[in-house]
Design an enzyme around this catalytic site. Structure first.
Site, PDB file in Angstrom:
ATOM      1  N   ASN A 169     -83.692 -43.784  84.983  1.00 22.28           N
ATOM      2  CA  ASN A 169     -82.318 -43.366  85.279  1.00 22.28           C
ATOM      3  C   ASN A 169     -81.870 -42.142  84.481  1.00 22.28           C
ATOM      4  OD1 ASN A 169     -82.174 -44.860  82.963  1.00 22.28           O
ATOM      5  ND2 ASN A 169     -80.270 -45.898  83.488  1.00 22.28           N
ATOM      6  N   GLU A 270     -83.458 -51.095  73.901  1.00 19.60           N
ATOM      7  CA  GLU A 270     -82.190 -50.711  74.546  1.00 19.60           C
ATOM      8  C   GLU A 270     -82.240 -51.333  75.929  1.00 19.60           C
ATOM      9  OE1 GLU A 270     -79.737 -49.164  73.208  1.00 19.60           O
ATOM     10  OE2 GLU A 270     -80.643 -48.386  71.385  1.00 19.60           O
ATOM     11  N   CYS A 304     -76.947 -47.723  82.211  1.00 24.92           N
ATOM     12  CA  CYS A 304     -76.840 -49.033  81.560  1.00 24.92           C
ATOM     13  C   CYS A 304     -75.436 -49.259  81.012  1.00 24.92           C
ATOM     14  CB  CYS A 304     -77.864 -49.140  80.465  1.00 24.92           C
ATOM     15  SG  CYS A 304     -77.737 -47.762  79.342  1.00 24.92           S
ATOM     16  N   GLU A 479     -79.752 -46.022  68.637  1.00 23.69           N
ATOM     17  CA  GLU A 479     -80.374 -44.715  68.855  1.00 23.69           C
ATOM     18  C   GLU A 479     -79.336 -43.607  68.721  1.00 23.69           C
ATOM     19  OE1 GLU A 479     -82.452 -45.025  72.649  1.00 23.69           O
ATOM     20  OE2 GLU A 479     -84.208 -45.739  71.573  1.00 23.69           O
TER      21      GLU A 479
HETATM   22  P1  NAP Z   1     -87.568 -51.788  83.903  1.00 18.66           P
HETATM   23  O1  NAP Z   1     -88.101 -52.320  85.156  1.00 18.66           O
HETATM   24  O2  NAP Z   1     -87.519 -52.672  82.719  1.00 18.66           O
HETATM   25  O3  NAP Z   1     -88.445 -50.472  83.608  1.00 18.66           O
HETATM   26  C1  NAP Z   1     -88.271 -49.678  82.464  1.00 18.66           C
HETATM   27  C2  NAP Z   1     -89.630 -49.180  81.992  1.00 18.66           C
HETATM   28  O4  NAP Z   1     -90.438 -50.306  81.641  1.00 18.66           O
HETATM   29  C3  NAP Z   1     -90.417 -48.418  83.067  1.00 18.66           C
HETATM   30  O5  NAP Z   1     -91.182 -47.417  82.438  1.00 18.66           O
HETATM   31  C4  NAP Z   1     -91.318 -49.492  83.633  1.00 18.66           C
HETATM   32  O6  NAP Z   1     -92.479 -48.976  84.256  1.00 18.66           O
HETATM   33  C5  NAP Z   1     -91.654 -50.244  82.357  1.00 18.66           C
HETATM   34  N1  NAP Z   1     -92.170 -51.594  82.562  1.00 18.66           N
HETATM   35  C6  NAP Z   1     -91.847 -52.481  83.532  1.00 18.66           C
HETATM   36  N2  NAP Z   1     -92.570 -53.616  83.362  1.00 18.66           N
HETATM   37  C7  NAP Z   1     -93.363 -53.432  82.269  1.00 18.66           C
HETATM   38  C8  NAP Z   1     -94.335 -54.223  81.596  1.00 18.66           C
HETATM   39  N3  NAP Z   1     -94.670 -55.445  81.993  1.00 18.66           N
HETATM   40  N4  NAP Z   1     -94.949 -53.702  80.511  1.00 18.66           N
HETATM   41  C9  NAP Z   1     -94.650 -52.464  80.085  1.00 18.66           C
HETATM   42  N5  NAP Z   1     -93.737 -51.657  80.676  1.00 18.66           N
HETATM   43  C10 NAP Z   1     -93.100 -52.140  81.755  1.00 18.66           C
HETATM   44  O7  NAP Z   1     -86.109 -51.234  84.045  1.00 18.66           O
HETATM   45  P2  NAP Z   1     -85.531 -50.383  85.248  1.00 18.66           P
HETATM   46  O8  NAP Z   1     -85.086 -51.316  86.284  1.00 18.66           O
HETATM   47  O9  NAP Z   1     -86.457 -49.296  85.617  1.00 18.66           O
HETATM   48  O10 NAP Z   1     -84.302 -49.702  84.516  1.00 18.66           O
HETATM   49  C11 NAP Z   1     -83.024 -50.201  84.620  1.00 18.66           C
HETATM   50  C12 NAP Z   1     -82.692 -51.080  83.437  1.00 18.66           C
HETATM   51  O11 NAP Z   1     -82.748 -50.325  82.238  1.00 18.66           O
HETATM   52  C13 NAP Z   1     -81.288 -51.603  83.541  1.00 18.66           C
HETATM   53  O12 NAP Z   1     -81.246 -52.947  83.158  1.00 18.66           O
HETATM   54  C14 NAP Z   1     -80.528 -50.760  82.527  1.00 18.66           C
HETATM   55  O13 NAP Z   1     -79.376 -51.349  82.022  1.00 18.66           O
HETATM   56  C15 NAP Z   1     -81.557 -50.539  81.496  1.00 18.66           C
HETATM   57  N6  NAP Z   1     -81.254 -49.351  80.713  1.00 18.66           N
HETATM   58  C16 NAP Z   1     -80.825 -49.532  79.443  1.00 18.66           C
HETATM   59  C17 NAP Z   1     -80.474 -48.438  78.679  1.00 18.66           C
HETATM   60  C18 NAP Z   1     -80.002 -48.622  77.266  1.00 18.66           C
HETATM   61  O14 NAP Z   1     -80.000 -47.655  76.531  1.00 18.66           O
HETATM   62  N7  NAP Z   1     -79.623 -49.804  76.846  1.00 18.66           N
HETATM   63  C19 NAP Z   1     -80.567 -47.147  79.208  1.00 18.66           C
HETATM   64  C20 NAP Z   1     -81.006 -46.998  80.520  1.00 18.66           C
HETATM   65  C21 NAP Z   1     -81.354 -48.127  81.266  1.00 18.66           C
HETATM   66  P3  NAP Z   1     -92.540 -48.815  85.872  1.00 18.66           P
HETATM   67  O15 NAP Z   1     -91.570 -47.765  86.214  1.00 18.66           O
HETATM   68  O16 NAP Z   1     -93.934 -48.430  86.153  1.00 18.66           O
HETATM   69  O17 NAP Z   1     -92.161 -50.158  86.431  1.00 18.66           O
END
Ligand code: NAP
Length: 499
Positions: A169, A270, A304, A479
């Site tokens: 994102n 995060e 997020c 962060e």
């Molecule tokens: P996600 O599915 O958890 O993916 C994030 C990252 O983790 C991607 O690089 C993904 O790779 C990787 N990943 C997924 N499964 C994994 C595993 N088993 N082992 C290692 N890496 C793995 O999250 P998303 O849906 O893309 O992102 C949205 C989420 O991020 C929302 O919940 C949002 O709130 C959160 N977010 C939080 C912040 C913060 O600062 N707190 C900032 C931005 C977003 P792939 O792309 O290959 O699946």
């Protein structure tokens, strides 16, 4: 027009030529561009077109990257802070020089409107600049000793190799918020970007290379979703990796925490949020509507810290809903991120659209009313109308889970106690917002909200100077800000005796 052509095929348009030096397809390991046995496609979310095929790095390439980072750590940590600072500053300057190309890449692979992508590049470069300055402000301590013959010192030293896993994102800023701090502290990194948006991470590698950041200090292993679990496992279990820093969903964060436990790595997480946005009777409604619009619809609701639930006190409820709906209809334009007047780009993929659709239909089936929007947008299959729901209740999915899309559900409440109780009735706590002009209420509510970040009469709160992070299941650590570098530093106590 040039931008649209470029986005469709990364070819023929003048902008394509301008951006081409930053467009890379291979992994970046030990200062070299490294291919893999197979490739995976990067798709443009706005059109579904294939933008480019990128090396699908697996566990072997990831181990290679870890080993390169471990070899580089010895000399990078010994480099004077002033040198690390200067290299980071150069990297920042190159990002600024190339800001338009970097923004084009973000819009192409993520879909957000070009102006928003440009703001992300500046925000992203801002972290590199900030931490280039912080590199020179890592101080230890001298503590007064309880013994006459001893002196007590505290040294701060880099943790070691950091594994960095980032979401789609903010394809650029989520990397530099971590990597800027890590490199400033003297750590080296292996970055695994999201499958949807590897091009920004690779463009940053190209610029790091041009800036003269030594080989092995910044490594990138792009990979497909199929390979992600095995690549993630290498980062979380390899004994050469000392630290895991992750931004993404809470569910993935828990997997990584379990894996990282096997070698007791340092972790920063995060994770997801479920941000409340409370409008009290005393609020300035026009300001609240402007804040609501910014907080909810930036990046089409895919941040997020986006508001997930609007709680509005009954005295101003109807006026707020009316003016919010008018503002949505007046100010938001759905379309390709490359069109000048677009404020709402596509969602990242079809799964994301299905989630918004599911949340709307669940809410409507339980009694919510669609005030505006409510369905897919005719512009394309990944587009959804900016949507406002009223008469929402706490048993609806859209109040319990992060929607991560352009859906604003409004709940009506009576008292401050009730609003705070609803806001806190979730197992996550990243950001929270409220609008009030009552000073006593402002203090009470700011202190009572169970979140890591509070916006008072303000819908946008991120900046490089401020500590970003959550409480409860929204994560561990902070962060950005003066605190961010501590995530990459160990404290060593030195006792100097027999004096
Ligand atoms: P996600 O599915 O958890 O993916 C994030 C990252 O983790 C991607 O690089 C993904 O790779 C990787 N990943 C997924 N499964 C994994 C595993 N088993 N082992 C290692 N890496 C793995 O999250 P998303 O849906 O893309 O992102 C949205 C989420 O991020 C929302 O919940 C949002 O709130 C959160 N977010 C939080 C912040 C913060 O600062 N707190 C900032 C931005 C977003 P792939 O792309 O290959 O699946």
């Amino acid at each position: 027009m040039a931008l649209r052509l470029w986005a469709r095929g990364f070819s023929s348009a003048p902008a394509a030529a301008a951006a081409s030096s930053l467009l890379r397809s291979d992994g970046y390991i030990g200062g070299r561009w490294v291919g893999a046995a197979t490739t995976f496609p990067v798709l443009e979310p706005a059109s579904g077109a294939e933008l480019r095929r990128v090396a699908d790095c697996g566990p072997a390439e990831c181990r290679q990257a870890v080993s390169a980072a471990a070899s580089a750590f010895g000399s990078w940590k010994e480099a004077p802070a002033k040198e690390r600072s200067a290299l980071l500053r150069k990297w920042h300057d190159l990002m600024i020089q190339n800001k338009d190309d970097l923004a084009n890449i973000i819009t192409a692979e993520n879909g957000k409107p070009l102006q928003e992508a440009l703001r992300e590049v500046l925000y992203s470069a801002g972290f590199v600049e900030w931490f280039s300055e912080e590199a020179r402000h890592i101080y230890g301590d001298v503590i007064s000793s309880p013994m006459r013959d001893r002196r007590i010192l505290v040294l701060k030293q880099p943790v070691g190799v950091a594994g960095i896993i980032t979401p789609w994102n903010f394809p650029s800023a989520m990397i530099t918020r971590k990597v800027g701090a890590a490199l400033a502290a003297g750590c080296t990194v292996v970055v695994k970007p999201a499958e949807d948006t590897p091009l920004s991470a690779l463009a940053l590698a190209e610029l790091a290379d041009q800036a003269g950041i030594p080989a092995g200090v910044y490594n990138v292993v792009p990979c497909s979703r199929e390979k992600t679990p095995s690549v993630g496992e290498v980062l979380c279990t390899d004994p050469l990796v000392a630290k895991i820093s992750f931004t993404g969903s809470t569910a993935t964060g828990k997997i990584l925490l379990r894996q990282a436990a096997s070698t007791v790595k340092r972790v920063s997480m995060e994770l997801g949020g479920n941000a409340p946005f409370i409008v009290f009777d005393s609020a300035d409604i026009d300001r609240a509507v402007a804040g609501a619009l910014a907080s909810k619809y930036r990046n089409s609701g895919q941040t997020c810290v986006c508001t997930n639930r609007f709680l509005v006190q009954k005295g101003v409820h109807d006026a707020f809903v009316k003016r919010f709906a008018e503002a949505i209809q007046r100010e938001l334009r759905v379309g390709s991120g490359f069109q000048e007047d677009t404020t709402q780009g596509p969602l990242i993929n079809e799964k994301a659209v299905e989630k918004v659709e599911r949340h709307v239909s669940d809410a409507v089936s339980k009694g919510a009313r669609i005030v505006t929007g409510g369905k897919r947008h005719s512009f394309g299959k990944n587009f959804f109308e900016p949507t406002l729901l009223s008469e929402v209740t706490t048993d609806m999915l859209c109040t319990q889970e992060e929607t991560f899309g352009p859906l604003a559900p409004v709940l009506k409440f009576d008292t401050e106690e009730e609003a705070v109780a609803i806001a806190n009735s979730t197992n996550v706590g990243l950001a929270g917002y409220f609008y009030s002009q009552d000073p006593a209420q402002i203090w009470r509510v700011a202190e009572r909200l169970e979140v890591g970040m509070v916006g008072i009469n303000e819908g946008l709160l991120s900046s490089v100077e401020c500590p970003f992070g959550g409480v409860k299941q929204s994560g561990l650590g902070r962060e950005g800000s003066k605190y961010g570098i501590d995530e990459y530093l160990e404290i060593k106590y030195v006792c100097y005796g027999s004096l």
